[in-house]
Motif scaffolding. Structure first.
Motif, PDB file in Angstrom:
ATOM      1  N   SER A  56       0.871  -1.260   0.001  1.00 21.23           N
ATOM      2  CA  SER A  56       0.041   0.009  -0.145  1.00 21.23           C
ATOM      3  C   SER A  56       0.946   1.313   0.163  1.00 21.23           C
ATOM      4  O   SER A  56       0.602   2.099  -0.656  1.00 21.23           O
ATOM      5  CB  SER A  56      -0.996   0.148   1.244  1.00 21.23           C
ATOM      6  OG  SER A  56      -1.810   1.274   1.278  1.00 21.23           O
ATOM      7  N   ILE A  60       1.176   4.042  -3.145  1.00 18.54           N
ATOM      8  CA  ILE A  60       0.906   5.466  -2.740  1.00 18.54           C
ATOM      9  C   ILE A  60       2.142   6.236  -3.482  1.00 18.54           C
ATOM     10  O   ILE A  60       2.079   7.435  -3.786  1.00 18.54           O
ATOM     11  CB  ILE A  60       0.640   5.824  -1.236  1.00 18.54           C
ATOM     12  CG1 ILE A  60      -0.766   5.118  -1.003  1.00 18.54           C
ATOM     13  CG2 ILE A  60       0.615   7.300  -1.004  1.00 18.54           C
ATOM     14  CD1 ILE A  60      -1.323   5.151   0.643  1.00 18.54           C
ATOM     15  N   LEU A  94     -10.381  11.774  -5.690  1.00 13.97           N
ATOM     16  CA  LEU A  94     -10.269  11.122  -4.447  1.00 13.97           C
ATOM     17  C   LEU A  94     -11.082  11.310  -3.221  1.00 13.97           C
ATOM     18  O   LEU A  94     -11.357  12.724  -3.016  1.00 13.97           O
ATOM     19  CB  LEU A  94      -8.693  10.931  -4.230  1.00 13.97           C
ATOM     20  CG  LEU A  94      -7.777  10.000  -4.986  1.00 13.97           C
ATOM     21  CD1 LEU A  94      -7.890  10.269  -6.643  1.00 13.97           C
ATOM     22  CD2 LEU A  94      -6.417  10.038  -4.381  1.00 13.97           C
ATOM     23  N   SER A  95     -11.335  10.311  -2.446  1.00 17.22           N
ATOM     24  CA  SER A  95     -11.965  10.639  -1.193  1.00 17.22           C
ATOM     25  C   SER A  95     -10.898  11.234  -0.101  1.00 17.22           C
ATOM     26  O   SER A  95      -9.862  11.189  -0.177  1.00 17.22           O
ATOM     27  CB  SER A  95     -12.571   9.435  -0.426  1.00 17.22           C
ATOM     28  OG  SER A  95     -11.493   8.506  -0.029  1.00 17.22           O
ATOM     29  N   ARG A  97     -10.671  10.534   3.189  1.00 13.40           N
ATOM     30  CA  ARG A  97      -9.878   9.523   3.620  1.00 13.40           C
ATOM     31  C   ARG A  97      -8.790   8.920   2.740  1.00 13.40           C
ATOM     32  O   ARG A  97      -7.811   8.639   3.479  1.00 13.40           O
ATOM     33  CB  ARG A  97     -11.098   8.168   3.896  1.00 13.40           C
ATOM     34  CG  ARG A  97     -10.389   7.044   4.637  1.00 13.40           C
ATOM     35  CD  ARG A  97     -11.374   6.191   4.895  1.00 13.40           C
ATOM     36  NE  ARG A  97     -10.609   4.829   5.759  1.00 13.40           N
ATOM     37  CZ  ARG A  97     -11.271   3.973   5.924  1.00 13.40           C
ATOM     38  NH1 ARG A  97     -12.633   3.707   5.647  1.00 13.40           N
ATOM     39  NH2 ARG A  97     -10.813   2.709   6.745  1.00 13.40           N
ATOM     40  N   THR A  98      -8.874   8.671   1.718  1.00 12.90           N
ATOM     41  CA  THR A  98      -7.748   8.534   0.677  1.00 12.90           C
ATOM     42  C   THR A  98      -6.742   9.325   0.820  1.00 12.90           C
ATOM     43  O   THR A  98      -5.255   8.804   0.882  1.00 12.90           O
ATOM     44  CB  THR A  98      -8.121   7.910  -0.820  1.00 12.90           C
ATOM     45  OG1 THR A  98      -8.980   6.844  -0.716  1.00 12.90           O
ATOM     46  CG2 THR A  98      -6.849   7.697  -1.382  1.00 12.90           C
ATOM     47  N   GLY A 101      -4.872   9.380   3.868  1.00  8.11           N
ATOM     48  CA  GLY A 101      -3.775   8.390   3.915  1.00  8.11           C
ATOM     49  C   GLY A 101      -2.199   8.597   3.086  1.00  8.11           C
ATOM     50  O   GLY A 101      -1.336   8.340   3.872  1.00  8.11           O
ATOM     51  N   HIS A 102      -2.484   9.312   2.209  1.00  5.50           N
ATOM     52  CA  HIS A 102      -1.488   9.538   1.351  1.00  5.50           C
ATOM     53  C   HIS A 102      -0.486  10.477   2.234  1.00  5.50           C
ATOM     54  O   HIS A 102       0.616  10.662   2.184  1.00  5.50           O
ATOM     55  CB  HIS A 102      -1.755  10.350   0.170  1.00  5.50           C
ATOM     56  CG  HIS A 102      -2.428   9.826  -0.952  1.00  5.50           C
ATOM     57  ND1 HIS A 102      -2.536  10.125  -1.907  1.00  5.50           N
ATOM     58  CD2 HIS A 102      -3.119   8.465  -1.032  1.00  5.50           C
ATOM     59  CE1 HIS A 102      -3.290   9.293  -2.892  1.00  5.50           C
ATOM     60  NE2 HIS A 102      -3.289   8.101  -2.267  1.00  5.50           N
TER      61      HIS A 102
END
Length: 239
Positions: A56, A60, A94-95, A97-98, A101-102
């Motif tokens: 993951s 990213i 992109l959301s 939340r995504t 995460g980045h």
């Protein structure tokens, strides 16, 4: 160090020597975000992280962070650069939340850079994360659970569905259950493993990430009956 004049370079060198004497990090002017993230992934993230988590992080960095921020000198990366990156990703669909995460991956990488003295501050830490809307979790009602159990009767996955409902396990956890994890006499189940799909390896069985996840769960009678039925089927297939 580089500069337009010898005097400018000498001033940068003197500043770096003073900072080193004071125990402050010395900035590297040649390191880019791209070269740092690639080195960080291999030297730090890969040995430290579980394979699925590393995949993951690598995705990213490779697909998002490096194409957008890779050319920037690491020492020159600013919170405004990170903020602009997040705004662009949100605008691209992109959301929140995504995108958060980045930022989290970049923040972890820059935390290591800060500890190693490569940067003087963590630009991702200073950038504000996108606001994430709160979503209430949706659970099956008792009537919905009964309907699901009725619909699955006789299906080969019936024991799996009953076990998932009865124990409240995640998909990876219920797929990772082994016969030795079930103690019917004591009336408990010990979920210790999980099934993950890794790039280049397919489905693999791995230990759960945390000890908290591997705690014994009460074994409901309906789940015990379903597991006995499944064990019988397995033995019949072997015969």
């Amino acid at each position: 160090f580089y500069g337009k004049t010898r005097k400018e370079v000498a001033a940068k060198l003197a500043k770096a020597l003073r900072e080193r004497e004071q125990g402050l990090p010395v900035e590297s002017e040649r390191e880019t975000v791209k070269s740092f993230l690639e080195r960080w992934l291999e030297d730090t993230a890969r040995p430290r992280l579980a394979p699925r988590t590393f995949e993951s992080y690598e995705m990213i960095c490779r697909v998002h962070l490096i194409p957008a921020l890779g050319r920037i000198r690491l020492a020159k990366l600013t919170p405004q650069d990170v903020q602009r990156y997040m705004n662009q990703k949100l605008a691209a669909g992109l959301s929140a939340r995504t995108v958060a995460g980045h930022r989290a991956v970049l923040r972890k990488a820059l935390n290591d850079a800060l500890a190693w003295g490569i940067v003087a501050r963590n630009a991702a830490e200073l950038a504000s994360p996108p606001k994430q809307p709160k979503h209430e979790r949706r659970y099956l009602t008792p009537d919905e659970a009964k309907y699901l159990l009725t619909s699955i009767q006789g299906h080969r996955l019936e024991p799996l569905v009953i076990t998932a409902l009865g124990l409240g396990l995640r998909q990876a956890e219920v797929l990772g259950l082994r016969w030795e994890d079930i103690d019917e006499e004591a009336g408990v189940v010990w979920p210790r493993m999980q099934v993950q799909r890794l790039r280049g390896q397919g489905l693999v069985l791995r230990e759960l990430k945390s000890a908290k996840s591997a705690t014994p769960l009460p074994l409901p009678d309906v789940v015990a009956a379903a597991l006995r039925q499944q064990r019988k089927r397995v033995l019949e297939m072997r015969l």
